[in-house]
Each structure stands twice: as structure tokens, then as C-alpha cells.
Enzyme design. Structure first.
Site, mmCIF file in Angstrom:
data_model
loop_
_atom_site.group_PDB
_atom_site.id
_atom_site.type_symbol
_atom_site.label_atom_id
_atom_site.label_comp_id
_atom_site.label_asym_id
_atom_site.label_seq_id
_atom_site.Cartn_x
_atom_site.Cartn_y
_atom_site.Cartn_z
ATOM 1 N N GLU A 115 -38.164 -13.970 -61.779
ATOM 2 C CA GLU A 115 -37.959 -15.401 -61.575
ATOM 3 C C GLU A 115 -39.293 -16.088 -61.326
ATOM 4 O O GLU A 115 -40.305 -15.425 -61.069
ATOM 5 C CB GLU A 115 -37.013 -15.643 -60.393
ATOM 6 C CG GLU A 115 -37.520 -15.135 -59.060
ATOM 7 C CD GLU A 115 -36.415 -15.126 -57.982
ATOM 8 O OE1 GLU A 115 -35.236 -14.907 -58.314
ATOM 9 O OE2 GLU A 115 -36.748 -15.330 -56.811
ATOM 10 N N HIS A 173 -39.855 -11.029 -51.800
ATOM 11 C CA HIS A 173 -40.054 -12.482 -51.690
ATOM 12 C C HIS A 173 -39.054 -13.127 -50.749
ATOM 13 O O HIS A 173 -37.963 -12.602 -50.532
ATOM 14 C CB HIS A 173 -39.975 -13.145 -53.067
ATOM 15 C CG HIS A 173 -38.659 -12.967 -53.763
ATOM 16 N ND1 HIS A 173 -38.329 -11.823 -54.448
ATOM 17 C CD2 HIS A 173 -37.585 -13.779 -53.872
ATOM 18 C CE1 HIS A 173 -37.129 -11.947 -54.958
ATOM 19 N NE2 HIS A 173 -36.637 -13.112 -54.620
ATOM 20 N N ARG A 193 -30.929 -7.608 -50.121
ATOM 21 C CA ARG A 193 -31.480 -8.228 -48.911
ATOM 22 C C ARG A 193 -32.170 -7.147 -48.090
ATOM 23 O O ARG A 193 -31.571 -6.114 -47.768
ATOM 24 C CB ARG A 193 -30.323 -8.868 -48.138
ATOM 25 C CG ARG A 193 -30.749 -9.940 -47.187
ATOM 26 C CD ARG A 193 -29.537 -10.606 -46.526
ATOM 27 N NE ARG A 193 -28.823 -11.495 -47.415
ATOM 28 C CZ ARG A 193 -27.493 -11.534 -47.536
ATOM 29 N NH1 ARG A 193 -26.736 -10.721 -46.850
ATOM 30 N NH2 ARG A 193 -26.929 -12.378 -48.365
HETATM 31 ZN ZN ZN Z 1 -35.028 -14.160 -55.616
#
Ligand code: ZN
Length: 315
Positions: A115, A173, A193
């Protein structure tokens, strides 16, 4: 062939704010708008068409009927290749990582996720997490999550408007509080996560972590890329343009129109037009800040007029 205007899908994740309502003028019964999915064929939030002969259909339905709208580049992918979001982080997001295609296809049966983030606005001292501040081993990775010292290993970066972060699959990130950004990503919703600051979810329990999968896919090292867009701003008559990022998955440009701009939607790719400021027209269709258009591949030349700040994405 016509330009499709898309209806965003909103998500009220707990970390979201209200700037998508106050700054972008979006109307939603949800109290917080964490994310607006501006170009989406993902099952977790599909755009509907707001105009023309396809009004009321989803973008996926239209593309299933008209494969050529994807262009040669878009047709190479088994699923629709990209997902574009606006994100308003009032609070810190969890520290996370996404798998690459090989791992995600094998384990999650969808694409992995690379991304990029284009910072639209931020508080003065806003920062985010981008990779590690040094190389660490997987044992240390696990130990520091367990003993709550994980944040000592992450690379914190101060952000400013106009920064561009390229987050390849496997890069650790987290968006920090006070950041409003546009995210262009692979069409995937698989997130592992890693760390959640010990917070509780809406149900009063800590949100689930995915440490084992994160250890499998995370590159435990500093990031390889800087935080500037890859191109310089070029000024032309009536507009300026800057290449933000180009990789094998997508090509993203910032285009600021002061009078008029002619773009091309050729056979290789569709063009996503996301309006992040101003008002004007695209081939006669009225647009304003917050609008998202899908211009089918093969549409040919399109003309944008007005004073507009746009993000254009091709595959
Ligand atoms: Zn992400």
C-alpha cells in the site's frame, strides 16, 4: 462508454474521527468516519454507481458485465486489483503488517497487500510508524510484544502534508493520531495486528493480535524508501502534475488543476479520479472534493476543468 461516479462506503472503526464529515462534507449516519472506501470492489464494502445507466449497480457488477473497462493491465489480475481509501486517524491505529501475495493466497485466499499513503493533512507533531529502527530477530520481535517493550524497536517518523509512504507487503506500519491521508493499496483486507497499545475494543476486551502470522511475514528491518513522492512537480499550462509512486501494482499521480487538463484513458488501464480539493467538471460531469470517479479503460481523452486537486491512479 461513460464515466462512473462511485458512492463511498464508510467504516466507523474506533480510532476514527469526524474530518471526513467536516472537511469532505460526507453525509453518514455513523458517528465517526474512520475510513471512506472510495474505489472498492472488495466484498467488505462495495461501491455503488451513482449516475448514468449503471446507477444502483455495484462497480463489481458493472465490471463483470464489461471486462474491457479494466484494460489489459487490469485484466491480468484474477480479482479487481486495487482499493482506495480516505483515512482519518483521530487516534493511533494498531501496529500492523500485511502479507505478500504468496503467503496471503496460501493462508487467507486473497491478495496480500502493498500500500501507499499520501498525507493530505496532519497535526503539527503527528508521527507514524514505518518499519523498525534497526534489524531485529524474530525471537526479539516476540519477546518485545510479550513484555510490552515493542515500541522501543519501531521507526517513528514525523509527517507533513505531501509526504508519500510506500509500504511494501511485510513492512511494519501504523498510522498515528492526527493524520488524514489517502491510501492506495492492493485489494485485500488481510491485516495482522502486532501491537495495540494495550487498548480495549468496543466489546471491552483487548483486540486480537496475530503475532505468529506477523512473525511469518514481517521484514524486521528499517524501511528501504524515503518519504518523498518519487517525481518532481511539473508545471504545465492550466495544471501541474507530480508522480507520487509507481510500482508493478499501481501508478499514482497528484494533479492540481488551475484551468483545464486533458487526460487519457487508453486500453492499458482504467483511471481512478479522486477529488481531494476544489470543484469543477470532468467531461461535463460536476465534481467536488470527496468525489470519486472510475473512468473505464478505452474511454479515450477526458477533460477536467475548474480548480481541482486530484489523485489519479492507474494499474
Ligand atoms: Zn496497512
Amino acid at each position: 462508454m461513460e464515466i462512473l461516479k462511485l458512492k463511498p462506503v464508510f467504516k466507523d472503526y474506533i480510532w476514527g474521527g469526524t474530518r471526513l464529515k467536516t472537511d469532505f462534507g460526507f453525509d453518514s449516519p455513523l458517528e465517526k468516519l474512520a475510513e471512506g472506501w472510495m474505489l472498492s470492489c472488495h466484498k467488505d464494502g462495495e461501491n455503488e454507481i451513482l449516475n448514468g445507466k449503471y446507477k444502483g449497480k455495484t462497480l463489481s457488477e458493472v465490471l463483470n458485465l464489461n471486462r474491457d473497462f479494466l484494460g489489459e493491465n487490469g485484466k491480468k489480475f484474477e480479482y479487481f486489483p486495487i482499493l482506495i481509501k480516505l483515512i482519518d486517524a483521530k487516534n493511533d491505529l494498531s501496529v500492523q503488517v500485511h502479507p505478500d501475495n504468496d503467503y496471503a493466497m496460501r493462508v487467507e485466499h486473497e491478495y496480500g497487500k502493498t500500500e501507499c499513503w499520501y498525507i493530505l493533512d496532519c497535526d503539527e507533531n503527528a508521527e507514524l510508524i514505518y518499519g523498525f529502527n534497526r534489524k531485529i530477530g524474530s525471537d526479539e520481535f516476540k519477546k518485545r510484544i510479550a513484555d510490552n517493550t515493542f515500541l522501543e524497536t519501531v521507526n517513528k517518523v514525523k509527517v507533513k502534508k505531501g509526504d508519500l509512504f510506500f509500504i511494501e507487503a511485510g513492512t511494519l506500519h501504523a498510522i498515528g493520531k492526527g493524520i488524514l491521508l489517502a491510501e492506495i493499496q492492493q485489494n485485500s483486507n488481510t491485516t495482522y495486528r502486532v501491537y495495540d497499545y494495550g487498548r480495549l475494543g468496543a466489546d471491552g476486551k483487548p483486540r486480537q493480535l496475530h503475532v505468529d502470522k506477523a512473525v511469518d511475514v514481517t521484514k524486521c528491518e528499517p524501511p528501504k524508501y524515503g518519504t518523498d513522492p518519487i517525481g518532481e512537480e511539473k508545471v504545465f499550462e492550466g495544471y501541474s502534475a507530480r508522480l507520487l509512486i509507481e510500482c508493478e501494482l499501481f501508478k499514482v499521480e497528484s494533479v492540481k488543476i488551475t484551468d483545464a487538463y486533458k487526460g487519457l484513458c487508453a486500453g492499458e488501464s482504467f483511471v481512478s479520479v479522486l477529488v481531494i480539493g476544489g470543484a469543477g467538471t470532468v467531461d461535463g460531469e460536476t465534481v467536488k472534493k470527496g468525489d470519486s470517479l472510475f473512468i473505464p479503460a478505452g474511454y479515450g481523452e477526458f477533460t477536467v476543468k475548474g480548480r481541482l486537486d486530484l489523485i489519479l491512479t492507474r494499474v
